[in-house]
Design an enzyme around this catalytic site. Structure first.
Site, PDB file in Angstrom:
ATOM      1  N   SER A 122       0.628  -1.394  -0.191  1.00  0.00           N
ATOM      2  CA  SER A 122      -0.151  -0.173  -0.153  1.00  0.00           C
ATOM      3  C   SER A 122       1.015   1.166  -0.099  1.00  0.00           C
ATOM      4  CB  SER A 122      -0.884   0.066   1.244  1.00  0.00           C
ATOM      5  OG  SER A 122      -1.320   1.053   1.293  1.00  0.00           O
ATOM      6  N   TYR A 146      -1.865  -0.689  10.816  1.00  0.00           N
ATOM      7  CA  TYR A 146      -2.329  -1.077   9.718  1.00  0.00           C
ATOM      8  C   TYR A 146      -1.063  -0.854   8.925  1.00  0.00           C
ATOM      9  CZ  TYR A 146      -4.029  -1.471   4.425  1.00  0.00           C
ATOM     10  OH  TYR A 146      -3.835  -1.729   3.423  1.00  0.00           O
ATOM     11  N   LYS A 150       1.837  -3.530   6.802  1.00  0.00           N
ATOM     12  CA  LYS A 150       2.548  -3.617   5.425  1.00  0.00           C
ATOM     13  C   LYS A 150       4.077  -3.448   5.224  1.00  0.00           C
ATOM     14  CE  LYS A 150      -1.845  -4.473   3.761  1.00  0.00           C
ATOM     15  NZ  LYS A 150      -2.027  -5.797   3.130  1.00  0.00           N
TER      16      LYS A 150
END
Ligand code: NAD
Ligand code: UDP
Length: 335
Positions: A122, A146, A150
């Site tokens: 991302s 979050y 990643k």
């Protein structure tokens, strides 16, 4: 055969349809923690093919059965929890789900000789202090559990590649996926109040919500509202096919941005959606949302060079397709 994890989710379902259209054989797994089993029926009627699917958590040792049953040659790993705000409240759940699932998958790839792995990364892996446009070699770091999950997943994969050089990884850093399949049969179906801009605008347009709250009108941008790099979900799906081809042909890992390479502001997107839908979309400018940044868009030079591929669909097309999906399915898959 390609294993898709998170196959019934928003991006997974669109990529599944694209892979089938290109003649790939696919097996999907998902635990439905953020998707609806009805997606499978829609994929069937859209492709005229019975999707091969197992309801499974990717962190569960039973995932072994899928590797034993099918001749898997590549994995596209979408399965993850993805709500930035929720991850701040539930860091343990986010790290557990996103990291343990990846580790379980990697062990199975190693034991079953799977050498191609496409990872859903991302734009949130780029440190917020980087200047835009973001380039692949810029500093990493994130503002949320979050985002860190990643960054950590990428690191786990890079360490795994060192120890197991046969495995080649496509690290695909998505910017802001929006829109829907042009049939209007599959699309984004968030649970509850949407966090993201496009589904929120769509729900205002269809009359489910009264108005859009625009988070901040005083950002240092073209019109004071936040700027993002919106990419049509079908362009993103095609990007996965191209990345799979790259891994198979070049047998090299690759880290690339998947975006359009252009920024669009909240008000610009709103205005394009009004034209696409023919509806007026009321909005109010409110305070900035915690953790937001002014601008985020991709430098896609490396993507074009390495993959020899560009996105095709415009902001207008993204809005038209999002609107077709929303107006045909005002209550998402339950419509
Ligand atoms: P989504 O929530 O629609 O899809 C993810 C799917 O994974 C869901 O169907 C969910 O049920 C499933 N899932 C989650 N944990 C699982 C587990 N442990 N086992 C099995 N299934 C599990 O999200 P999406 O927008 O399709 O995102 C797909 C991937 O792309 C995610 O990894 C996400 O982090 C990444 N990504 C998304 C965006 C975005 O804006 N949508 C941007 C950048 C990256
Ligand atoms: N945004 C907004 N109202 C909303 C949702 C989002 O003004 O209800 C803005 C947000 O501040 C950002 C842009 O729209 O500038 C995109 O937000 P989104 O949550 O879709 O993506 P992300 O911030 O994760 O890139």
């Amino acid at each position: 055969m390609i294993l898709l994890t998170g196959a019934t989710g928003y991006i997974g379902s669109h990529t599944w349809v694209e892979l089938l259209a290109r003649g790939y054989k696919v097996v999907g797994v998902d635990n439905f923690s953020n998707s609806n089993p009805l997606v499978l029926k829609r994929i069937k009627s859209l492709t005229q093919m019975e999707p091969i699917f197992h309801e499974l958590d990717v962190g569960n040792p039973n995932l072994l059965d899928v590797f034993e049953k099918y001749p898997i040659t590549a994995v596209i790993h979408f399965a993850a929890l993805k709500a930035v705000g929720e991850s701040v409240q539930k860091p343990v759940e986010y790290y557990q789900n996103n990291l343990l699932g990846l580790l379980n998958l990697l062990k199975l790839c190693r034991s079953h000789g799977v050498h191609q792995f496409v990872f859903s990364s991302s734009a949130t892996v780029y440190h917020p202090e980087n200047p835009v446009p973001y380039q692949e070699n810029m500093r990493l770091g994130s503002g949320s559990p979050y985002g860190w999950s990643k960054v950590m997943s990428e690191q786990i994969l890079r360490d795994f590649e060192m120890a197991y050089p046969a495995l080649k990884v496509a690290y695909l850093r998505y910017f802001n996926p929006v829109g829907a399949h042009e049939s209007g049969m599959i699309g984004e179906d968030p649970r509850g109040i949407p966090n993201n801009l496009m589904p929120y605008i769509s729900q205002v347009a269809v009359g489910k919500r009264d108005y859009l709250s625009v988070y901040g009108g005083d950002w240092p941008t073209i019109d004071g509202t936040g700027v993002r790099d919106y990419i049509h979900v079908m362009d993103l799906a095609e990007g996965h096919v191209v990345a799979l081809q790259y891994l198979a042909e070049k047998q090299q890992s690759i880290t690339v941005n998947l975006g359009v390479g252009q920024g669009t502001s909240v008000l610009q997107l709103l205005s394009a959606f009004e034209i696409a839908s023919g509806r007026k979309i009321p909005y109010r400018v409110v305070d900035r949302r915690a953790g937001d940044i002014a601008e985020c868009y991709a430098d896609v030079t490396l993507t074009h060079q390495l993959l020899n591929w560009k996105t095709k669909r415009s902001i207008d097309q993204m809005c038209l397709d999002a609107w077709r999906w929303q107006s045909k399915n005002p209550n998402g898959y339950e419509s």
